[in-house]
Write an enzyme that holds these catalytic residues in place. Structure first.
Site, PDB file in Angstrom:
ATOM      1  N   GLU A 182       0.825  -1.208   0.000  1.00 20.72           N
ATOM      2  CA  GLU A 182       0.000   0.000   0.000  1.00 20.72           C
ATOM      3  C   GLU A 182       0.859   1.258   0.000  1.00 20.72           C
ATOM      4  OE1 GLU A 182      -2.141  -2.833   2.960  1.00 20.72           O
ATOM      5  OE2 GLU A 182      -0.150  -2.625   2.055  1.00 20.72           O
ATOM      6  N   CYS A 227      -2.536  -3.263   7.391  1.00 20.09           N
ATOM      7  CA  CYS A 227      -2.131  -3.459   8.787  1.00 20.09           C
ATOM      8  C   CYS A 227      -2.580  -2.273   9.637  1.00 20.09           C
ATOM      9  CB  CYS A 227      -0.630  -3.683   8.890  1.00 20.09           C
ATOM     10  SG  CYS A 227       0.395  -2.320   8.301  1.00 20.09           S
ATOM     11  N   THR A 252      16.539 -40.091  -2.876  1.00 23.05           N
ATOM     12  CA  THR A 252      16.757 -39.322  -4.104  1.00 23.05           C
ATOM     13  C   THR A 252      18.027 -38.495  -4.003  1.00 23.05           C
ATOM     14  OG1 THR A 252      14.380 -39.210  -4.542  1.00 23.05           O
ATOM     15  CG2 THR A 252      15.760 -37.555  -5.600  1.00 23.05           C
TER      16      THR A 252
END
Length: 326
Positions: free
Chosen positions: A56, A79, A200
């Site tokens: 913002e 906020c 892996t």
């Protein structure tokens, strides 16, 4: 006034903008904001690296005086708490005097949680909560941390048509084509950490980095799921240990089959991304180990197809875990 279809289109654009901040915004969520005046975007912003500046603040600075009387679209509730790192976004919006603010998702952070919207309304600014699915998707990692106490987990599997991840002899490079592999690298670039199973890791020594021009620095830090050591690379003792990771919002799990099944058995996978190669391997190594399902009925209703596209000769499909209240 409630969010209109046009509002939702602008929020969807803000959600796409928010991706530019992911994952560099951590530990803050990646938020997107647009300032729209008479149908024209006069300011746009996304959360900066390290969490500041907020979306913002960037969008309002870009808009300047044109923010007055405009509509601001923001993916997450502004906020309401003040910080040593910067002012509350709700206060910045009050000072900028837009006519209206449309919010995609209410912030679950108790320091804001409705207080940002209330502060705007108290100042005479129309503030609408749209409950936007696209905005929730763009904030999936942040919401998972707040609501479930763990990162959002994406499981990636590259499979043959008959469900194999490698030949019977273990050959897996390359199952999919160049376009699919590039797409995987773009997905890695959006993650905070990347996980691979110990088997892996030992068998393939995967690089687990991002190899796209200009995005190499976005390579996520690797983790190996193993009870032992991994040659200096950080290890994850169990799937549930992801709850102990600090500041991690997005986890990308690349298998193999045992690691994938371990996360699925503990219901820790939120998004499943499948790359299907047009190959039949016959007797292939399976993409998944046992999931511990007691009946076929337990497998139904768990996954919802949310994306499908062709990547060269390979098919990409994404599924989201269906969860109550999410």
């Amino acid at each position: 006034m409630q969010a209109s279809p046009n509002d939702r289109r602008w929020l969807a654009a803000a959600a796409r903008l928010a991706l530019r901040g992911r994952p560099l915004s951590r530990p803050n969520p990646a938020v997107g904001a647009l300032v729209v005046s008479a149908g024209e975007v006069v300011g746009r912003g996304w959360t900066g690296a390290g969490g500041r500046p907020h979306a913002e603040a960037v969008a309002l600075e870009q808009a300047g005086t044109r923010a007055q009387g405009a509509t601001v679209y923001v993916t997450l509730e502004p906020c309401a708490h003040r910080s040593a790192r910067g002012p509350a976004c709700a206060d910045l919006l009050v000072a900028a005097r837009p006519a209206r603010v449309v919010v995609g998702v209410e912030d679950p952070d108790p320091r804001t949680a409705g207080a940002g919207l209330a502060r705007l309304r108290a100042a005479g600014i129309a503030a609408d909560l749209a409950d936007c699915a696209g905005c929730r998707d763009s904030l999936a990692g942040y919401l998972a941390l707040r609501q479930r106490g763990r990162p959002h987990v994406t499981l990636k599997l590259a499979l043959s048509l008959d469900g194999g991840i490698a030949t019977a002899e273990g050959e897996s490079r390359w199952l999919t084509g160049a376009a699919a592999r590039a797409h995987v690298h773009s997905r890695r670039a959006l993650a905070d950490r990347i996980v691979v199973g110990g088997g892996t890791w030992r068998a393939d020594a995967p690089r687990l980095d991002v190899r796209l021009a200009g995005l190499e620095a976005r390579s996520p830090e690797p983790l190996v799921l193993t009870r032992g050591t991994a040659g200096g690379v950080a290890v994850l003792a169990s799937p549930g240990s992801i709850r102990d990771l600090t500041g991690v919002q997005y986890l990308y799990l690349e298998g193999g089959g045992g690691a994938a099944a371990a996360f699925l058995r503990e219901d820790l996978v939120d998004r499943l991304e499948l790359y299907r190669a047009p190959l039949l391997l016959g007797g292939a190594r399976p993409g998944l180990g046992a999931l511990g399902l007691a009946s076929l009925a337990e497998a139904h209703g768990r996954w919802n197809l949310c994306e499908r596209r062709q990547l060269g000769s390979d098919l990409f499909e994404a599924y989201e875990r269906t969860r109550e209240g999410s």
